[in-house]
Scaffold this motif. Structure first.
Motif, PDB file in Angstrom:
ATOM      1  N   VAL A 105      17.969 -91.599  12.482  1.00  0.00           N
ATOM      2  CA  VAL A 105      18.451 -91.355  13.842  1.00  0.00           C
ATOM      3  C   VAL A 105      17.229 -91.185  14.735  1.00  0.00           C
ATOM      4  O   VAL A 105      16.320 -90.412  14.404  1.00  0.00           O
ATOM      5  N   VAL A 106      17.165 -91.892  15.854  1.00  0.00           N
ATOM      6  CA  VAL A 106      16.054 -91.785  16.794  1.00  0.00           C
ATOM      7  C   VAL A 106      16.593 -91.289  18.128  1.00  0.00           C
ATOM      8  O   VAL A 106      17.526 -91.873  18.677  1.00  0.00           O
ATOM      9  N   ALA A 107      16.012 -90.214  18.641  1.00  0.00           N
ATOM     10  CA  ALA A 107      16.433 -89.652  19.921  1.00  0.00           C
ATOM     11  C   ALA A 107      15.398 -89.948  20.995  1.00  0.00           C
ATOM     12  O   ALA A 107      14.194 -89.862  20.752  1.00  0.00           O
ATOM     13  N   ARG A 108      15.875 -90.307  22.177  1.00  0.00           N
ATOM     14  CA  ARG A 108      15.013 -90.589  23.326  1.00  0.00           C
ATOM     15  C   ARG A 108      15.533 -89.832  24.555  1.00  0.00           C
ATOM     16  O   ARG A 108      16.706 -89.470  24.621  1.00  0.00           O
ATOM     17  N   THR A 109      14.672 -89.641  25.532  1.00  0.00           N
ATOM     18  CA  THR A 109      15.065 -88.972  26.765  1.00  0.00           C
ATOM     19  C   THR A 109      14.420 -89.631  27.973  1.00  0.00           C
ATOM     20  O   THR A 109      13.336 -90.216  27.858  1.00  0.00           O
ATOM     21  N   PHE A 110      15.078 -89.552  29.108  1.00  0.00           N
ATOM     22  CA  PHE A 110      14.520 -90.028  30.373  1.00  0.00           C
ATOM     23  C   PHE A 110      13.704 -88.932  31.057  1.00  0.00           C
ATOM     24  O   PHE A 110      13.121 -89.160  32.108  1.00  0.00           O
ATOM     25  N   SER A 111      13.666 -87.736  30.472  1.00  0.00           N
ATOM     26  CA  SER A 111      13.057 -86.583  31.137  1.00  0.00           C
ATOM     27  C   SER A 111      11.565 -86.733  31.401  1.00  0.00           C
ATOM     28  O   SER A 111      11.065 -86.214  32.394  1.00  0.00           O
ATOM     29  N   LYS A 112      10.845 -87.421  30.519  1.00  0.00           N
ATOM     30  CA  LYS A 112       9.390 -87.461  30.628  1.00  0.00           C
ATOM     31  C   LYS A 112       8.908 -88.646  31.472  1.00  0.00           C
ATOM     32  O   LYS A 112       8.481 -88.483  32.606  1.00  0.00           O
ATOM     33  N   LEU A 113       8.968 -89.853  30.923  1.00  0.00           N
ATOM     34  CA  LEU A 113       8.442 -91.030  31.617  1.00  0.00           C
ATOM     35  C   LEU A 113       9.113 -91.246  32.971  1.00  0.00           C
ATOM     36  O   LEU A 113       8.450 -91.565  33.951  1.00  0.00           O
ATOM     37  N   TYR A 114      10.435 -91.050  33.027  1.00  0.00           N
ATOM     38  CA  TYR A 114      11.176 -91.353  34.246  1.00  0.00           C
ATOM     39  C   TYR A 114      11.284 -90.166  35.203  1.00  0.00           C
ATOM     40  O   TYR A 114      11.814 -90.313  36.305  1.00  0.00           O
ATOM     41  N   GLY A 115      10.808 -88.984  34.799  1.00  0.00           N
ATOM     42  CA  GLY A 115      10.883 -87.812  35.665  1.00  0.00           C
ATOM     43  C   GLY A 115      12.302 -87.318  35.878  1.00  0.00           C
ATOM     44  O   GLY A 115      12.662 -86.865  36.949  1.00  0.00           O
ATOM     45  N   PHE A 116      13.127 -87.358  34.813  1.00  0.00           N
ATOM     46  CA  PHE A 116      14.547 -87.018  34.913  1.00  0.00           C
ATOM     47  C   PHE A 116      14.896 -85.673  34.276  1.00  0.00           C
ATOM     48  O   PHE A 116      16.048 -85.448  33.909  1.00  0.00           O
ATOM     49  N   ALA A 117      13.938 -84.775  34.143  1.00  0.00           N
ATOM     50  CA  ALA A 117      14.222 -83.512  33.444  1.00  0.00           C
ATOM     51  C   ALA A 117      15.428 -82.794  34.026  1.00  0.00           C
ATOM     52  O   ALA A 117      16.226 -82.195  33.300  1.00  0.00           O
ATOM     53  N   GLY A 118      15.578 -82.839  35.358  1.00  0.00           N
ATOM     54  CA  GLY A 118      16.710 -82.184  35.996  1.00  0.00           C
ATOM     55  C   GLY A 118      17.927 -83.066  36.158  1.00  0.00           C
ATOM     56  O   GLY A 118      19.022 -82.570  36.443  1.00  0.00           O
ATOM     57  N   LEU A 119      17.776 -84.361  35.958  1.00  0.00           N
ATOM     58  CA  LEU A 119      18.895 -85.292  36.102  1.00  0.00           C
ATOM     59  C   LEU A 119      19.680 -85.455  34.803  1.00  0.00           C
ATOM     60  O   LEU A 119      20.843 -85.831  34.815  1.00  0.00           O
TER      61      LEU A 119
END
Length: 301
Positions: A245-259
């Motif tokens: 299982v691989v988990a990814r997030t938009f929080s870092k590269l895309y600046g979406f921590a609050g989105l």
């Protein structure tokens, strides 16, 4: 900023701070090898001094590295998409959710059923803790504790194997403690809080062997800080049919921590099982989905 920072330079500058309070306070040597429960948690005084530092820092350099937030924020196109999404936000955002899923699947080369969206990666980590908590979870220390702490709160036994002297995952030692009771192996790569990266060839070989015995969960929240994320990612191993299982997030590269936008990639049967423990893509707001679709295509930014 007058000169854009390349990802490599950004990573170098933030490497010793990017992992949170343990490194931020210079506690690595003191706390190395201890369970996180033994590491003093940051109290009100810590956050007070943190806010004081932020408030007295020039506006152009307000980056809370202990929170791993991207100080540049979402792109202008993503912000525009947010305002446009408000117009139809009274509707359930089925179209934008499908559009984002299709773009991710096309870019990663995924098959139908291999993708599960979430409001950030946190609810997906929780889903894994809930589902795989039936057995023993093997991981490392120090590492990102979200999944592990949730599992322990539910009564799951977690075995934490100390990192090596170079602060990287000791894959050989971890493999030795895996047995018939092991329901999950959790790896955060690049690791938080050490900002170190496992040897790619060794990690992929480890995952290929271990995934034949149990599920391996690889948290790639910080992988976009690397020069060549695709070569390091374990998504290709998932595409080969391995039980990973691989988990990814938009929080870092895309600046979406609050989105709050994230996703995981796994075998269809695994996605089906984990989806029973999370609201999945339905938990992502119309504004966040609109921003994510725009940001995912905004390669220039």
């Amino acid at each position: 900023m007058s000169t854009p920072l390349k990802r490599r330079e950004l990573f170098k500058r933030g490497a010793l701070l990017t992992g949170g309070f343990a490194l931020f306070n210079g506690l690595l040597n003191e706390t190395y090898g201890k369970p996180f429960a033994e590491i003093p948690a940051p109290g009100p005084a810590f956050y007070s001094s943190d806010m004081e530092a932020i408030e007295t820092t020039p506006p152009a350099i307000k980056a809370r590295l202990l929170a791993n937030e991207n100080p540049f924020g979402p792109s202008a196109k993503a912000k525009k998409a947010i305002t446009e999404a408000i117009e139809l936000s009274y509707q359930y955002p089925r179209d934008s959710r499908q559009a984002l899923e299709e773009k991710i699947m096309a870019y990663e080369g995924l098959k139908t059923g291999q993708l599960l969206m979430g409001a950030g990666s946190s609810p997906l980590l929780l889903a894994a803790a809930l589902y795989y908590g039936k057995g023993t979870i093997v991981s490392a220390t120090p590492t990102y504790e979200d999944l592990l702490r949730h599992a322990e709160q539910l009564g799951t036994k977690v075995i934490r194997v100390p990192l090596t002297a170079d602060h990287v995952y000791d894959l050989d030692a971890m493999e030795k403690v895996i047995d018939s009771k092991t329901s999950l192996v959790y790896i955060c790569n690049p690791n938080n809080p050490t900002a170190t990266v496992a040897d790619t060839a060794k990690l992929k070989a480890f995952c290929e062997r271990v995934s034949k015995k149990t599920t391996v969960f690889v948290d790639e929240a910080y992988i976009d800080y690397l020069d060549d994320p695709k070569s390091v990612s374990l998504i290709d191993s998932v595409k080969k049919g391995q039980n990973i299982v691989v988990a990814r997030t938009f929080s870092k590269l895309y600046g979406f921590a609050g989105l709050r936008v994230g996703y995981l990639v796994a075998q269809p049967e695994t996605v089906t099982k984990l989806s029973m423990y999370t609201a999945g893509g339905q938990s992502i707001s119309a504004t966040s989905l609109g921003a994510a679709v725009a940001a995912y295509q905004d390669t220039d930014y």
